[in-house]
Motif scaffolding. Structure first.
Motif: not given
Length: 109
Positions: A1-5, A100-102
């Motif tokens: 969720w960090q990438a989304f935020n 797609f970003i892990k």
């Protein structure tokens, strides 16, 4: 969720900044810009439809839509619509890319 935020914060910031610039531009820098833009679109559409051989009633219908669009335009309304639409599409894009970003967790920390 960090990438989304993170992506969503960037989208919100850039949407507000871009919409604020458009508001300043349309209110102070060139208040007649949208009228000129709509008139240019109207002229292009008229020429295009005429060259296609479109019946006159259909051309008049298309021209009346441009006139309605010009009558309903407001810089403040465009400001809020710009933010609203940009944030929605930006959130969708952020959600898709965040899938797609892990990030590998640091096992030592």
């Amino acid at each position: 969720w960090q990438a989304f935020n993170t992506g969503l914060l960037i989208v919100i910031f850039s949407s507000v900044l871009a919409s604020f610039y458009n508001l300043i531009f349309n209110l102070f820098i060139d208040p007649g810009y949208m009228d000129k833009l709509i008139e240019a679109q109207k002229n292009w559409t008229f020429d295009f439809l005429t060259n296609l051989g479109t019946p006159e009633d259909k051309i008049e219908e298309a021209m009346s839509k441009y006139e309605e669009q010009a009558a309903n335009y407001s810089p403040l309304k465009a400001f809020f619509q710009g933010i609203y639409v940009s944030v929605i599409f930006g959130a969708i894009l952020c959600f898709i890319t965040s899938i797609f970003i892990k990030r590998n967790q640091n096992p030592v920390a």
